[in-house]
Design an enzyme around this catalytic site. Structure first.
Site, short mmCIF file in Angstrom:
data_model
loop_
_atom_site.label_atom_id
_atom_site.label_comp_id
_atom_site.label_asym_id
_atom_site.label_seq_id
_atom_site.Cartn_x
_atom_site.Cartn_y
_atom_site.Cartn_z
N GLU A 31 0.85 -1.19 0.00
CA GLU A 31 0.00 0.00 0.00
C GLU A 31 0.89 1.24 0.00
O GLU A 31 1.78 1.36 0.84
CB GLU A 31 -0.92 -0.03 1.23
CG GLU A 31 -1.67 1.25 1.53
CD GLU A 31 -2.52 1.76 0.37
OE1 GLU A 31 -3.36 1.01 -0.15
OE2 GLU A 31 -2.31 2.93 -0.04
N SER A 45 -20.33 7.38 0.16
CA SER A 45 -21.60 7.64 0.86
C SER A 45 -21.85 6.66 2.01
O SER A 45 -22.76 6.88 2.81
CB SER A 45 -22.79 7.54 -0.10
OG SER A 45 -22.57 8.28 -1.26
N HIS A 49 -25.94 -0.63 -0.76
CA HIS A 49 -27.02 -0.55 -1.76
C HIS A 49 -27.79 -1.86 -1.83
O HIS A 49 -27.22 -2.95 -1.71
CB HIS A 49 -26.43 -0.23 -3.14
CG HIS A 49 -25.85 1.15 -3.21
ND1 HIS A 49 -26.64 2.27 -3.26
CD2 HIS A 49 -24.57 1.58 -3.22
CE1 HIS A 49 -25.87 3.35 -3.30
NE2 HIS A 49 -24.61 2.96 -3.28
N VAL A 172 4.05 0.74 -5.48
CA VAL A 172 4.45 -0.11 -6.61
C VAL A 172 4.68 0.81 -7.81
O VAL A 172 3.83 1.64 -8.15
CB VAL A 172 3.36 -1.15 -6.94
CG1 VAL A 172 3.77 -2.00 -8.14
CG2 VAL A 172 3.08 -2.04 -5.72
N ARG A 310 -14.57 7.89 -7.99
CA ARG A 310 -15.03 6.58 -8.45
C ARG A 310 -14.08 6.08 -9.54
O ARG A 310 -13.71 6.87 -10.40
CB ARG A 310 -16.45 6.68 -9.02
CG ARG A 310 -17.48 7.31 -8.09
CD ARG A 310 -18.72 7.67 -8.89
NE ARG A 310 -19.75 8.33 -8.11
CZ ARG A 310 -19.84 9.65 -7.94
NH1 ARG A 310 -18.94 10.46 -8.47
NH2 ARG A 310 -20.84 10.16 -7.25
N CYS A 401 -16.02 16.59 21.32
CA CYS A 401 -17.19 16.57 20.42
C CYS A 401 -17.77 15.16 20.35
O CYS A 401 -18.97 14.96 20.39
CB CYS A 401 -16.79 17.00 19.01
SG CYS A 401 -16.10 18.63 18.90
N CYS A 436 -15.95 20.29 15.95
CA CYS A 436 -14.78 21.20 15.87
C CYS A 436 -13.73 20.68 14.90
O CYS A 436 -12.71 21.34 14.70
CB CYS A 436 -14.20 21.47 17.24
SG CYS A 436 -12.92 20.32 17.76
N CYS A 441 -8.75 18.62 19.88
CA CYS A 441 -8.10 17.38 20.34
C CYS A 441 -6.81 17.05 19.61
O CYS A 441 -6.05 16.19 20.07
CB CYS A 441 -9.07 16.20 20.28
SG CYS A 441 -9.66 15.83 18.61
C1 LIG Z 1 -18.36 9.63 -4.37
C2 LIG Z 1 -18.43 8.15 -4.14
C3 LIG Z 1 -19.50 7.57 -3.51
C4 LIG Z 1 -19.58 6.22 -3.31
N1 LIG Z 1 -20.60 5.69 -2.58
C5 LIG Z 1 -20.67 4.36 -2.39
C6 LIG Z 1 -21.70 3.82 -1.60
O1 LIG Z 1 -22.48 4.53 -0.98
N2 LIG Z 1 -21.81 2.47 -1.52
C7 LIG Z 1 -20.95 1.65 -2.18
O2 LIG Z 1 -21.16 0.45 -2.13
N3 LIG Z 1 -19.92 2.15 -2.88
C8 LIG Z 1 -19.74 3.48 -2.98
N4 LIG Z 1 -18.71 4.00 -3.67
C9 LIG Z 1 -17.72 3.10 -4.26
C10 LIG Z 1 -16.71 2.58 -3.24
O3 LIG Z 1 -16.27 3.60 -2.38
C11 LIG Z 1 -15.54 1.99 -4.00
O4 LIG Z 1 -16.02 1.09 -4.96
C12 LIG Z 1 -14.56 1.26 -3.12
O5 LIG Z 1 -14.20 2.02 -1.99
C13 LIG Z 1 -13.33 0.91 -3.93
O6 LIG Z 1 -12.42 0.26 -3.10
P1 LIG Z 1 -11.03 -0.22 -3.68
O7 LIG Z 1 -10.34 -0.94 -2.59
O8 LIG Z 1 -11.25 -0.95 -4.95
O9 LIG Z 1 -10.25 1.13 -4.05
P2 LIG Z 1 -9.50 2.15 -3.08
O10 LIG Z 1 -10.20 2.31 -1.80
O11 LIG Z 1 -9.22 3.37 -3.87
O12 LIG Z 1 -8.15 1.39 -2.76
C14 LIG Z 1 -7.08 1.32 -3.69
C15 LIG Z 1 -5.78 1.38 -2.89
O13 LIG Z 1 -4.69 1.17 -3.77
C16 LIG Z 1 -3.63 1.97 -3.33
N5 LIG Z 1 -2.69 2.17 -4.44
C17 LIG Z 1 -2.92 2.82 -5.60
N6 LIG Z 1 -1.79 2.84 -6.34
C18 LIG Z 1 -0.86 2.16 -5.64
C19 LIG Z 1 0.51 1.86 -5.87
N7 LIG Z 1 1.15 2.30 -6.96
N8 LIG Z 1 1.18 1.14 -4.95
C20 LIG Z 1 0.57 0.72 -3.81
N9 LIG Z 1 -0.72 1.02 -3.53
C21 LIG Z 1 -1.43 1.72 -4.43
C22 LIG Z 1 -4.32 3.26 -2.92
O14 LIG Z 1 -3.53 4.05 -2.05
C23 LIG Z 1 -5.57 2.75 -2.25
O15 LIG Z 1 -5.40 2.58 -0.86
C24 LIG Z 1 -18.57 5.38 -3.83
C25 LIG Z 1 -17.46 5.95 -4.45
C26 LIG Z 1 -17.37 7.34 -4.57
C27 LIG Z 1 -16.15 7.95 -5.15
#
Ligand SMILES: Cc1cc2nc3c(=O)[nH]c(=O)nc-3n(C[C@H](O)[C@H](O)[C@H](O)COP(=O)(O)OP(=O)(O)OC[C@H]3O[C@@H](n4cnc5c(N)ncnc54)[C@H](O)[C@@H]3O)c2cc1C
Length: 478
Positions: A31, A45, A49, A172, A310, A401, A436, A441
């Site tokens: 990471e 959010s 869903h 990476v 997203r 808070c 706050c 804190c």
């Molecule tokens: C505005 C918004 C609203 C949303 N609302 C909802 C909701 O209400 N309900 C729902 O189900 N989903 C929702 N989603 C979708 C959901 O948040 C995502 O689908 C989900 O969090 C994706 O998780 P992930 O682990 O795939 O990606 P991420 O959480 O982005 O994790 C990817 C990780 O890879 C790491 N990384 C990237 N490049 C490298 C590298 N080169 N080397 C090492 N590490 C790296 C990053 O630092 C990060 O920690 C929403 C998304 C958005 C943006």
């Protein structure tokens, strides 16, 4: 040499890590940030869903419904906050009624249970602050709300307790196919693995394209929010959605599991994969749209704003499969909404792919239960007093808070994958998340972090990297 390297400790990578930790297999998560839950998984959010949005037959629809069904049991096993509160999609004109009906049919095709079209009286009886222009609403009783940090951290902690290694501050930089696996070059040295899981969020296309000739393309689609004070938390009791549009589910109004009110998100395609700044235009658009479905929104009670990205892949579906021309490289790409909801099912699917390919054997000593951070607010006064007598740190309030004590912060620092920054403490305990916004804190939390980690105050950061808070201090004064 690892059997499996997972890139990314977001909710997808952490769910995969936890599922793989059931088997006899050497797994490591790389990471680039200083902690888990630093990408999109921390800025969304928080809705679980129901599953009527995604196109029938898509992987998104399947994993949404499966993840939703798994969430209740998982929240008990891993002790993170989840509430099945239900949701409403509001339709404000007769012309749009067919869209609402189609959404219901789509949900039924996807296997969503209990969907109902409500008339205005029924909808207003459930949610008195709905707009009086409501023509009909789609009620989904299986929808819910979850703490996104709680879910992500719980999955990662449990994976770590079951033997998965997490290497933070490890970015990476490149991936190469080599004999019997992959070579990953990072800013902290080289890593080798037989299999790679690409769960890098908005960067998943970059890594996929390094090993495959069948290219992916991910557009960061920004969503901005207002978070309102707990005083506004009961303005609605369920998640209130607009009718979905071309760019997604539109602006919603929802309570959070911690009693705040969340309003947003917008949807705007951008170029910058790090573009999580909020904008004047975005916030103005929320103010304008949020009031369309919910009356008298107390927007004066905003305590902060934030944005998330997203990971929108051109094909608009989750891609969870071995890359065709790169055996051993498992993509977890295009994980946009409902990725949080789907995470438990995403983890399961990745583990199933690898179990078959690697003929993995279950570990007899897998420990699937995890204790969350103890929350004295849920205790009776008598129980709380007993706890404070046994462990006085629980009587020392640090964040006024949110009423978070030193006891909870110590727990957050010393548990597996413990907090090392102010934001790490905040995501685990809520210290600094209140009205706050850490104004009071922060210095006290920093002192605890410095003392417990055995480092100087200058070394304590807000969120790792260059986000130090104190520079050039006079050590005699400190
Ligand atoms: C505005 C918004 C609203 C949303 N609302 C909802 C909701 O209400 N309900 C729902 O189900 N989903 C929702 N989603 C979708 C959901 O948040 C995502 O689908 C989900 O969090 C994706 O998780 P992930 O682990 O795939 O990606 P991420 O959480 O982005 O994790 C990817 C990780 O890879 C790491 N990384 C990237 N490049 C490298 C590298 N080169 N080397 C090492 N590490 C790296 C990053 O630092 C990060 O920690 C929403 C998304 C958005 C943006």
């Amino acid at each position: 040499m690892y059997d499996v390297i997972i890139i990314g400790a977001g909710v997808s990578g952490s769910a995969a890590a936890r599922e793989l930790s059931r088997y006899n297999v050497k797994v490591c998560v790389l990471e680039k940030s200083e902690d888990v839950c630093c990408g999109t998984s921390k800025a969304n959010s928080g809705i679980v869903h129901a599953g009527y949005d995604a196109a029938p037959g898509s992987l998104m629809a399947k994993l949404n419904v499966q993840g939703n069904r798994m969430m209740g049991q998982l929240s008990k096993e891993l002790e993170f906050p989840f509430q099945r509160k239900g949701s409403l999609v509001v339709c404000r004109s007769k012309e749009e009624l067919p869209v609402l009906m189609r959404l219901k049919e789509q949900g039924e095709e996807n296997g969503v249970e209990g969907l109902e079209i409500l008339n205005p009286e029924q909808a207003l009886a459930l949610e008195p602050n709905l707009t009086e222009q409501v023509e009909a609403a789609l009620y989904a009783p299986t929808a819910g709300i979850v703490c996104p940090f709680g879910l992500n951290i719980a999955l990662a902690e449990n994976a770590c307790e079951n033997g998965v290694e997490f290497h933070f501050d490890t970015e990476v930089e490149s991936i190469e196919k080599v004999n019997r696996g992959f070579l990953l070059k990072t800013d902290s040295g080289d890593y080798r693995a037989r299999y790679v899981v690409n769960a890098a969020g908005v960067y998943a296309d970059v890594f996929h394209n390094m090993v495959s000739s069948r290219k992916l393309h991910i557009t960061p689609r920004k969503g901005e929010y207002f978070l309102l004070d707990k005083g506004a938390g009961d303005h609605v009791s369920r998640t209130i959605f607009a009718l979905p549009g071309k760019l997604g589910k539109g602006v919603l109004v929802t309570p959070t599991v911690h009693g705040n009110l969340l309003v947003g998100p917008t949807a705007a395609d951008i170029e910058n994969k790090e573009g999580t700044n909020t904008t004047g235009d975005g916030l103005a658009a929320i103010s304008e749209k949020a009031g369309q479905n919910v009356r008298n929104l107390p927007l004066k009670k905003v305590i902060t704003s934030f944005a998330g990205l997203r990971a929108h892949e051109d094909g608009h579906d989750f891609i969870i499969e071995e890359a065709e021309d790169a055996p051993g490289f498992i993509d977890c790409a295009g994980i946009e909404s409902p990725g949080l909801t789907s995470a438990p099912a995403v983890g399961l699917r990745i583990a199933e792919i690898l179990r078959e390919k690697m003929r993995l054997q279950q570990k007899p000593d897998f420990q699937g239960q995890r204790k969350g951070i103890l929350n004295p607010e849920l205790f009776s006064m008598e129980e709380r007093n007993r706890l404070i007598q046994e462990q006085p740190a629980y009587g020392h309030i640090i964040c006024r808070c949110e009423m978070i004590s030193e006891g909870e912060i110590l727990d957050a620092i010393h548990r597996p994958l413990g907090a090392r920054s102010l934001d790490g403490v905040k995501r685990r305990t809520r210290a600094g998340m209140g009205r706050c916004q850490a104004g009071f804190c922060s210095p006290r939390t920093m002192e605890i972090l410095a003392r417990e980690l055995g480092v100087s105050m200058e070394e304590i950061t807000k969120a790792g990297g260059g986000s130090g808070l104190i520079v050039g201090t006079n050590k005699d004064v400190l």
